[in-house]
Design a protein around this motif. Structure first.
Motif, PDB file in Angstrom:
ATOM      1  N   TYR A 125      -6.387  -0.469   3.456  1.00 12.96           N
ATOM      2  CA  TYR A 125      -6.916   0.889   3.303  1.00 12.96           C
ATOM      3  C   TYR A 125      -6.810   1.698   4.590  1.00 12.96           C
ATOM      4  N   HIS A 174      -3.258  -0.750 -14.341  1.00  9.27           N
ATOM      5  CA  HIS A 174      -4.029  -0.702 -13.100  1.00  9.27           C
ATOM      6  C   HIS A 174      -4.812  -1.992 -12.873  1.00  9.27           C
ATOM      7  N   CYS A 207      -2.409  -4.469 -11.426  1.00 13.22           N
ATOM      8  CA  CYS A 207      -2.001  -4.011 -10.092  1.00 13.22           C
ATOM      9  C   CYS A 207      -3.094  -4.254  -9.059  1.00 13.22           C
ATOM     10  N   TYR A 208      -4.309  -3.890  -9.386  1.00  9.56           N
ATOM     11  CA  TYR A 208      -5.390  -3.968  -8.407  1.00  9.56           C
ATOM     12  C   TYR A 208      -6.014  -5.363  -8.350  1.00  9.56           C
ATOM     13  N   ASP A 209      -6.471  -5.870  -9.498  1.00  4.41           N
ATOM     14  CA  ASP A 209      -7.187  -7.151  -9.502  1.00  4.41           C
ATOM     15  C   ASP A 209      -6.312  -8.306  -9.046  1.00  4.41           C
ATOM     16  N   CYS A 220       0.814  -1.216   0.000  1.00  2.00           N
ATOM     17  CA  CYS A 220       0.000   0.000   0.000  1.00  2.00           C
ATOM     18  C   CYS A 220       0.849   1.267   0.000  1.00  2.00           C
ATOM     19  N   LEU A 237       1.049   1.975  -3.634  1.00  2.78           N
ATOM     20  CA  LEU A 237      -0.315   2.282  -4.049  1.00  2.78           C
ATOM     21  C   LEU A 237      -0.684   3.720  -3.697  1.00  2.78           C
ATOM     22  N   GLN A 292      -9.644   1.970 -15.058  1.00  3.36           N
ATOM     23  CA  GLN A 292     -10.862   1.273 -14.649  1.00  3.36           C
ATOM     24  C   GLN A 292     -11.359   0.328 -15.745  1.00  3.36           C
ATOM     25  N   TYR A 348      -2.513   7.093  -5.923  1.00  6.73           N
ATOM     26  CA  TYR A 348      -3.708   7.842  -5.547  1.00  6.73           C
ATOM     27  C   TYR A 348      -3.392   9.314  -5.299  1.00  6.73           C
ATOM     28  N   PHE A 393      -5.307  -7.302  -4.969  1.00  6.45           N
ATOM     29  CA  PHE A 393      -6.347  -7.094  -3.970  1.00  6.45           C
ATOM     30  C   PHE A 393      -7.515  -8.068  -4.131  1.00  6.45           C
ATOM     31  N   TRP A 409       3.222  -3.119 -10.402  1.00  6.11           N
ATOM     32  CA  TRP A 409       3.375  -1.838  -9.716  1.00  6.11           C
ATOM     33  C   TRP A 409       4.728  -1.213 -10.029  1.00  6.11           C
ATOM     34  N   GLU A 443      -9.322  -2.577 -15.413  1.00 10.48           N
ATOM     35  CA  GLU A 443      -9.743  -3.342 -14.233  1.00 10.48           C
ATOM     36  C   GLU A 443     -10.842  -4.335 -14.593  1.00 10.48           C
TER      37      GLU A 443
END
Length: 410
Positions: free
Chosen positions: A351, A315, A318-320, A229, A232, A259, A236, A323, A289, A262
């Motif tokens: 988070y 992204h 990185c995210y799917d 994070c 990450l 997105q 953001y 996380f 990342w 994603e």
């Protein structure tokens, strides 16, 4: 699922994430250009998301699950959010802005769990129905970014200098008021526990899942979740500011590519997960990342703009791959009575604690590389830091995490 219920839940998800995407993506740019905030001050503002995530279990566990219908609390929180967003729209200094954004995040973060609760309560088979409802949230986030960049053009350099980016808070306030009123019309979602039922504080906060940390592999995964994070938070907090400063046209709109990615990688995740397993899936995310930030470091808004677009498009990986697959892994390790608690623990760690640390680190590094004699930052020197963090976490995870075979349920 009844088509009318599906449509109503989809609209709820669309508005929920339209609200979040309508101001949060451009927040760093607004703070730096309109409120003259330092990197440390921006970190304080972004960290309100973490404080909201830390406080959210109290609101959900102590109130929503015990006393009132979820849809009614959702409506109240969004109506309060509309007022706070309007106050953010009117705030003319960082000192005036910060208390309102902190209060807003404390109100907003619990709504992420509440919209899920309202949705799940109407589903006979959440594993089959939820993704088709949740995807409308991603569409809402995309719609917000496209409206800011291409409909209103509030994120152009000239518009930012003229203060038009401030209007994102007004639009979000209106959308929040709409969702607040709309929430009271949603299907009833009564509290899960009776007010007379007693639960310990650790159960309410999901901390009874701490016993999972006795498993060495889960402990390694848990620590990696917190540490990843840090990079990450750089995305953001700094990405939109970075794209704006280097002169990328329609930066907020282009960031919606992330997105779209994603959604695409969400479809690929089951295939990748089954073929390569949990360890390789998580390592692929960490590597993505690092690659993303190196692309940001050496790309530009001119002939090397493809590097920036590629970094944004990563992204989804990185995210799917980290996380979402991490949620699947956590679910597989938790006992039947611990599944919700375990997911709450990971959310609190990432988070909450992880992002809180990450925003503080990102703020300090960003301030350390701000130009003294001109506006802007030395981004080529900033982005290698999160890339290096991600690589270190990846290597440590590769060494200490033992691969496991777990069942993936589509």
């Amino acid at each position: 699922m009844n088509i009318q219920i599906r449509t109503r839940l989809s609209l709820m998800m669309f508005l929920e994430f339209f609200i979040w995407g309508g101001w949060f993506v451009t927040l760093g740019t607004y703070l730096a250009n309109n409120l003259n905030a330092t990197g440390a001050q921006s970190a304080m503002v972004f960290a309100t998301q973490s404080w909201g995530a830390i406080i959210a279990p109290f609101i959900i566990g102590l109130i929503a699950d015990r006393f009132f219908n979820a849809e009614k609390i959702l409506g109240i929180l969004h109506l309060a959010g509309a007022v706070l967003m309007y106050l953010l729209f009117k705030a003319e200094s960082f000192e005036a802005f910060y208390p309102y954004v902190l209060a807003y995040m404390v109100a907003f973060m619990p709504t992420l769990a509440l919209v899920n609760s309202v949705s799940f309560n109407q589903m006979k088979d959440p594993s089959r129905d939820f993704s088709s409802i949740r995807v409308w949230g991603t569409i809402g986030w995309i719609a917000a970014g496209l409206a800011i960049s291409y409909l209103f053009e509030w994120d152009s350099l000239s518009a930012i200098k003229m203060g038009f980016l401030q209007n994102t808070f007004l639009v979000t306030a209106i959308a929040s008021a709409v969702l607040g009123i709309y929430s009271f019309t949603l299907p009833a979602t009564p509290p899960k526990a009776s007010s007379g039922q007693k639960s310990s504080l650790t159960q309410l906060l999901g901390l009874d899942a701490l016993k999972l940390l006795a498993n060495r592999n889960f402990l390694v995964f848990f620590m990696a979740s917190v540490l990843i994070c840090i990079p990450l938070a750089f995305y953001y907090q700094n990405a939109n500011t970075f794209f704006s400063e280097i002169g990328m046209a329609n930066p907020t709109g282009k960031m919606t590519i992330g997105q779209v990615s994603e959604v695409g990688f969400m479809l690929l995740l089951p295939i990748f997960f089954k073929r390569f397993g949990i360890k390789v899936t998580l390592l692929a995310a960490m590597l993505a990342w690092a690659v993303r930030y190196l692309l940001f470091s050496y790309g530009n808004a001119g002939e090397l703009s493809f590097m920036l677009i590629t970094g944004i498009a990563l992204h989804g990986v990185c995210y799917d791959f980290f996380f979402v697959s991490g949620q699947i892994y956590t679910n597989s390790k938790a006992g039947e009575h611990q599944k919700s608690a375990a997911q709450g623990l990971i959310t609190l760690a990432t988070y909450g604690v992880g992002m809180l640390i990450g925003f503080a680190v990102a703020g300090r590094i960003t301030d350390a590389h701000k130009y003294l004699k001109s506006s802007g930052h030395d981004w080529q020197a900033i982005w290698p830091f999160p890339a290096g963090f991600a690589l270190v976490v990846m290597v440590l995870f590769a060494v200490f995490f033992k691969n496991e075979k777990i069942e993936y349920k589509e």
